[in-house]
Design a protein around this motif. Sequence first.
Motif, mmCIF file in Angstrom:
data_model
loop_
_atom_site.group_PDB
_atom_site.id
_atom_site.type_symbol
_atom_site.label_atom_id
_atom_site.label_comp_id
_atom_site.label_asym_id
_atom_site.label_seq_id
_atom_site.Cartn_x
_atom_site.Cartn_y
_atom_site.Cartn_z
ATOM 1 N N ASP A 1 0.815 -1.214 0.000
ATOM 2 C CA ASP A 1 0.000 0.000 0.000
ATOM 3 C C ASP A 1 0.851 1.268 0.000
ATOM 4 O O ASP A 1 0.516 2.255 0.642
ATOM 5 N N HIS A 2 1.987 1.211 -0.713
ATOM 6 C CA HIS A 2 2.776 2.424 -0.934
ATOM 7 C C HIS A 2 3.331 2.409 -2.347
ATOM 8 O O HIS A 2 3.304 1.389 -3.038
ATOM 9 N N LEU A 3 3.838 3.545 -2.791
ATOM 10 C CA LEU A 3 4.303 3.698 -4.162
ATOM 11 C C LEU A 3 5.374 2.664 -4.475
ATOM 12 O O LEU A 3 6.381 2.559 -3.779
ATOM 13 N N ASN A 4 5.159 1.904 -5.548
ATOM 14 C CA ASN A 4 6.126 0.892 -5.963
ATOM 15 C C ASN A 4 7.411 1.573 -6.421
ATOM 16 O O ASN A 4 7.375 2.643 -7.049
ATOM 17 N N VAL A 5 8.547 0.941 -6.162
ATOM 18 C CA VAL A 5 9.837 1.581 -6.445
ATOM 19 C C VAL A 5 10.019 1.933 -7.917
ATOM 20 O O VAL A 5 10.724 2.898 -8.249
ATOM 21 N N GLN A 6 9.395 1.177 -8.824
ATOM 22 C CA GLN A 6 9.571 1.497 -10.239
ATOM 23 C C GLN A 6 9.032 2.885 -10.564
ATOM 24 O O GLN A 6 9.543 3.576 -11.463
ATOM 25 N N PHE A 7 8.037 3.353 -9.785
ATOM 26 C CA PHE A 7 7.459 4.667 -10.056
ATOM 27 C C PHE A 7 8.245 5.791 -9.385
ATOM 28 O O PHE A 7 8.163 6.940 -9.817
ATOM 29 N N TYR A 8 9.008 5.462 -8.338
ATOM 30 C CA TYR A 8 9.983 6.438 -7.850
ATOM 31 C C TYR A 8 10.999 6.706 -8.962
ATOM 32 O O TYR A 8 11.341 7.850 -9.257
ATOM 33 N N PHE A 9 11.477 5.626 -9.590
ATOM 34 C CA PHE A 9 12.473 5.781 -10.649
ATOM 35 C C PHE A 9 11.892 6.511 -11.854
ATOM 36 O O PHE A 9 12.589 7.309 -12.490
ATOM 37 N N SER A 10 10.637 6.259 -12.187
ATOM 38 C CA SER A 10 10.041 6.964 -13.328
ATOM 39 C C SER A 10 9.908 8.449 -13.038
ATOM 40 O O SER A 10 10.099 9.286 -13.931
#
Length: 289
Positions: free
Chosen positions: A20-29
């Motif tokens: 239930d938190h932002l997936n790491v791939q979207f931090y990178f995006s």
Amino acid sequence: MTIQATLFSFVNRWECDENDHLNVQFYFSRFEEADRQFRLISGLNETLVGARRVRHVRFHKELRTGDLITVQSSIAFDGPHMLTVVHEMREGSSGDLAATALDGYEPNANSAKTLRQRFKEFQSAMIAEASPKGIQTSPNGARSTLAGLLNKGAKICYRGTVLPRDIGVDGKADDQYALSCCTDGVAHVWQRTPMTRAYLVKNGYGRVAVEMKLAWVTPLKTGDAVVVATGFTAVTPRTFSMRHHLFESRTSRLVATLDVVALTMDLKTRVAVGMPEEAHQSINKMLID
């Protein structure tokens, strides 16, 4: 001018994972988009500084559905690389630091003075929170082969294909694609330890990454098939580290490496918990470094 506002964004529900938190791939995006904007604003390009060697990310605070995201970017000549671009991601309503990214470049040493002058309007001091902690600064595993890794005990955890939607504006697969391959496969890596899915569900724990370093070796294009081989590289009483190796399947060409420091988190209290001793012992026996 010094630090630049390079991103204004928002956490969508569909971007959040099983924790239930932002997936790491979207931090990178988000960091990738902030970097594109910073390059546009500052005039930074590969002709001047060469290709990015690494993107080193530390996660400081969870971002959850509905949170606002802002990123500010600058160049830090006192960073760990000859030229370091620092991206600071914050939760937009509170200002809390959520994540940091260091983009490392190694231009010609003789150009340092010229670069300092050219980018003097975009410089700021390196912030301590962004400094590498559990992962070395320089790229690792760039000479690894798939056969060699498997012989050392690494295991394949993902296979896939690069689709048109995975391609960035430069015609190559982007950071988010590399991260998505690894995050889709990482549950199978955890399953090799006593911290299996059944263990996590029983205890109400989640899998969490606290630090990552992505280093591209060669590009990927649409239609390329990929395979990820992963091995454990370190273990402490509270954390363990792994290295994902992304290969192009047909030729076994190394494409990228992703170093990760991981831990377990109590999903009710949202705090880190130590791993059981049997997990520490098990991982220690499987180290590939």
